[in-house]
Design a protein around this motif. Structure first.
Motif, PDB file in Angstrom:
ATOM      1  N   UNK A  31     -24.475  26.885  13.787  1.00 30.85           N
ATOM      2  CA  UNK A  31     -23.516  25.658  13.716  1.00 30.85           C
ATOM      3  C   UNK A  31     -21.975  25.771  13.914  1.00 30.85           C
ATOM      4  N   UNK A  32     -21.575  26.946  13.283  1.00 31.33           N
ATOM      5  CA  UNK A  32     -20.066  26.904  13.484  1.00 31.33           C
ATOM      6  C   UNK A  32     -19.611  27.565  14.739  1.00 31.33           C
ATOM      7  N   UNK A  33     -20.464  28.404  15.376  1.00 32.76           N
ATOM      8  CA  UNK A  33     -20.154  28.930  16.651  1.00 32.76           C
ATOM      9  C   UNK A  33     -20.503  27.815  17.768  1.00 32.76           C
ATOM     10  N   UNK A  34     -21.436  26.979  17.610  1.00 35.69           N
ATOM     11  CA  UNK A  34     -21.404  25.951  18.554  1.00 35.69           C
ATOM     12  C   UNK A  34     -20.369  24.497  18.473  1.00 35.69           C
ATOM     13  N   UNK A  35     -20.185  24.577  17.270  1.00 35.20           N
ATOM     14  CA  UNK A  35     -19.117  23.577  17.118  1.00 35.20           C
ATOM     15  C   UNK A  35     -17.704  24.066  17.747  1.00 35.20           C
ATOM     16  N   UNK A  36     -17.347  25.302  17.517  1.00 34.53           N
ATOM     17  CA  UNK A  36     -16.117  25.989  17.864  1.00 34.53           C
ATOM     18  C   UNK A  36     -16.191  25.702  19.494  1.00 34.53           C
ATOM     19  N   UNK A  37     -17.183  25.955  20.130  1.00 34.77           N
ATOM     20  CA  UNK A  37     -17.326  26.132  21.518  1.00 34.77           C
ATOM     21  C   UNK A  37     -17.284  24.707  22.104  1.00 34.77           C
ATOM     22  N   UNK A  38     -18.050  23.761  21.527  1.00 36.62           N
ATOM     23  CA  UNK A  38     -17.570  22.527  22.019  1.00 36.62           C
ATOM     24  C   UNK A  38     -16.553  21.727  21.855  1.00 36.62           C
ATOM     25  N   UNK A  39     -15.852  22.193  20.647  1.00 43.31           N
ATOM     26  CA  UNK A  39     -14.307  21.603  20.493  1.00 43.31           C
ATOM     27  C   UNK A  39     -13.390  22.155  21.590  1.00 43.31           C
ATOM     28  N   UNK A  40     -13.434  23.509  21.802  1.00 35.10           N
ATOM     29  CA  UNK A  40     -12.790  24.003  23.008  1.00 35.10           C
ATOM     30  C   UNK A  40     -13.146  23.518  24.264  1.00 35.10           C
ATOM     31  N   UNK A  41     -14.329  23.119  24.560  1.00 35.01           N
ATOM     32  CA  UNK A  41     -14.596  22.521  25.754  1.00 35.01           C
ATOM     33  C   UNK A  41     -14.064  21.085  25.831  1.00 35.01           C
ATOM     34  N   UNK A  42     -13.957  20.376  24.805  1.00 36.78           N
ATOM     35  CA  UNK A  42     -13.533  19.127  24.632  1.00 36.78           C
ATOM     36  C   UNK A  42     -12.026  19.053  24.642  1.00 36.78           C
ATOM     37  N   UNK A  43     -11.354  20.146  24.196  1.00 31.98           N
ATOM     38  CA  UNK A  43      -9.886  20.059  23.950  1.00 31.98           C
ATOM     39  C   UNK A  43      -9.285  20.322  25.386  1.00 31.98           C
ATOM     40  N   UNK A  55     -17.926  34.066  23.195  1.00 31.21           N
ATOM     41  CA  UNK A  55     -18.909  34.033  23.876  1.00 31.21           C
ATOM     42  C   UNK A  55     -19.455  32.752  24.457  1.00 31.21           C
ATOM     43  N   UNK A  56     -19.908  32.747  25.628  1.00 28.39           N
ATOM     44  CA  UNK A  56     -20.275  31.230  25.952  1.00 28.39           C
ATOM     45  C   UNK A  56     -21.723  31.069  25.287  1.00 28.39           C
ATOM     46  N   UNK A  57     -21.694  29.885  24.546  1.00 25.21           N
ATOM     47  CA  UNK A  57     -23.130  29.688  24.043  1.00 25.21           C
ATOM     48  C   UNK A  57     -24.119  28.571  25.078  1.00 25.21           C
ATOM     49  N   UNK A  58     -25.244  29.194  25.369  1.00 22.92           N
ATOM     50  CA  UNK A  58     -26.167  28.442  26.043  1.00 22.92           C
ATOM     51  C   UNK A  58     -27.351  27.731  25.473  1.00 22.92           C
ATOM     52  N   UNK A  59     -27.741  28.057  24.475  1.00 18.84           N
ATOM     53  CA  UNK A  59     -28.536  27.036  23.646  1.00 18.84           C
ATOM     54  C   UNK A  59     -29.490  27.964  22.754  1.00 18.84           C
ATOM     55  N   UNK A  60     -30.715  27.531  22.358  1.00 23.19           N
ATOM     56  CA  UNK A  60     -31.515  28.159  21.301  1.00 23.19           C
ATOM     57  C   UNK A  60     -32.773  28.581  21.902  1.00 23.19           C
ATOM     58  N   UNK A 136     -13.657  39.742  24.076  1.00 27.14           N
ATOM     59  CA  UNK A 136     -14.263  38.450  23.727  1.00 27.14           C
ATOM     60  C   UNK A 136     -14.732  38.502  22.461  1.00 27.14           C
ATOM     61  N   UNK A 137     -14.587  37.515  21.796  1.00 31.55           N
ATOM     62  CA  UNK A 137     -14.954  37.528  20.326  1.00 31.55           C
ATOM     63  C   UNK A 137     -16.517  36.976  20.322  1.00 31.55           C
ATOM     64  N   UNK A 138     -17.201  37.835  19.969  1.00 34.12           N
ATOM     65  CA  UNK A 138     -18.688  37.551  19.658  1.00 34.12           C
ATOM     66  C   UNK A 138     -19.180  37.248  18.141  1.00 34.12           C
ATOM     67  N   UNK A 139     -18.458  37.398  17.071  1.00 34.57           N
ATOM     68  CA  UNK A 139     -18.846  37.162  15.793  1.00 34.57           C
ATOM     69  C   UNK A 139     -17.817  36.816  14.995  1.00 34.57           C
ATOM     70  N   UNK A 140     -17.846  35.994  14.070  1.00 31.13           N
ATOM     71  CA  UNK A 140     -16.840  35.591  13.098  1.00 31.13           C
ATOM     72  C   UNK A 140     -16.180  34.239  13.716  1.00 31.13           C
ATOM     73  N   UNK A 141     -16.894  33.589  14.223  1.00 31.06           N
ATOM     74  CA  UNK A 141     -16.358  32.379  15.141  1.00 31.06           C
ATOM     75  C   UNK A 141     -16.564  31.092  14.352  1.00 31.06           C
ATOM     76  N   UNK A 142     -15.494  30.295  14.296  1.00 36.95           N
ATOM     77  CA  UNK A 142     -15.841  28.844  13.648  1.00 36.95           C
ATOM     78  C   UNK A 142     -15.278  28.865  12.089  1.00 36.95           C
ATOM     79  N   UNK A 143     -14.896  27.659  11.859  1.00 32.98           N
ATOM     80  CA  UNK A 143     -14.259  27.423  10.444  1.00 32.98           C
ATOM     81  C   UNK A 143     -15.338  27.805   9.544  1.00 32.98           C
ATOM     82  N   UNK A 144     -15.004  28.551   8.298  1.00 32.81           N
ATOM     83  CA  UNK A 144     -15.835  28.556   7.144  1.00 32.81           C
ATOM     84  C   UNK A 144     -15.592  27.906   5.829  1.00 32.81           C
ATOM     85  N   UNK A 145     -14.343  27.320   5.893  1.00 29.92           N
ATOM     86  CA  UNK A 145     -13.618  26.908   4.758  1.00 29.92           C
ATOM     87  C   UNK A 145     -14.128  25.428   4.523  1.00 29.92           C
TER      88      UNK A 145
END
Length: 176
Positions: A31-43, A55-60, A136-145
């Protein structure tokens, strides 16, 4: 997600209380990674930019071990995956890597890519993605707080990215 970490209810083994029953359970990093990718795409929609220093997220995909997050494959010129840590341990870190690493951290700050728990093993090297050396960042992506300070503030996030950069440079004895 490693099945050994999952309880029968999809929660994380050995966690109790609220954390055990978190809505996404073992999949909350997805969820964190997907939300981060979507936020970057929106911005960066106006600039038509959809490739970022993560890394680019393609799906599940369903697997015999549970749900998998399908992402872009990041490979080095050798055809194998290579982390920043591996490059430094093999003493192959040179000027082109230094420039690419500096660009990686600068891009993370300017694009407002939010780090979770980033370390030297979660940063991969490639030259195939954009036909140039890059990390390229592949791990540790997205807000945890719980209160997403870094996601809400570009300045706070940039300070944290620079703190992680300095920690990694110190650990690997890198100067650029």
């Amino acid at each position: 997600m490693k099945p050994i970490r999952a309880g029968d209810d999809g929660g994380i083994v050995n966690q109790k209380g609220f954390r055990r029953h978190h809505q996404q359970g073992i999949y909350r990093q997805f969820r964190r990674e997907l939300l981060q990718y979507l936020q970057l795409c929106k911005n960066h929609y106006r600039a038509n930019q959809f490739i970022f220093p993560m890394e680019t997220v393609y799906g599940f995909e369903q697997t015999d071990q549970g749900l998998a997050l399908v992402t872009e494959k990041i490979i080095a010129p050798s055809g194998k995956s290579m982390t920043l840590d591996e490059i430094c341990n093999e003493r192959n870190f040179d000027h082109k890597h230094g420039i690419a690493l500096q660009q990686f951290f600068n891009d993370c700050c300017s694009l407002h890519l939010v780090f979770g728990e980033v370390n030297k093993a979660g940063i991969m090297y490639t030259e195939q993605r954009n036909d140039r050396p890059e990390f390229v960042l592949v791990d540790g992506i997205g807000e945890k707080l719980f209160i997403p300070f870094r996601a809400m503030s570009r300045r706070i996030n940039a300070n944290y990215v620079r703190k992680v950069e300095n920690k990694i440079k110190t650990q690997l004895n890198i100067e650029y």
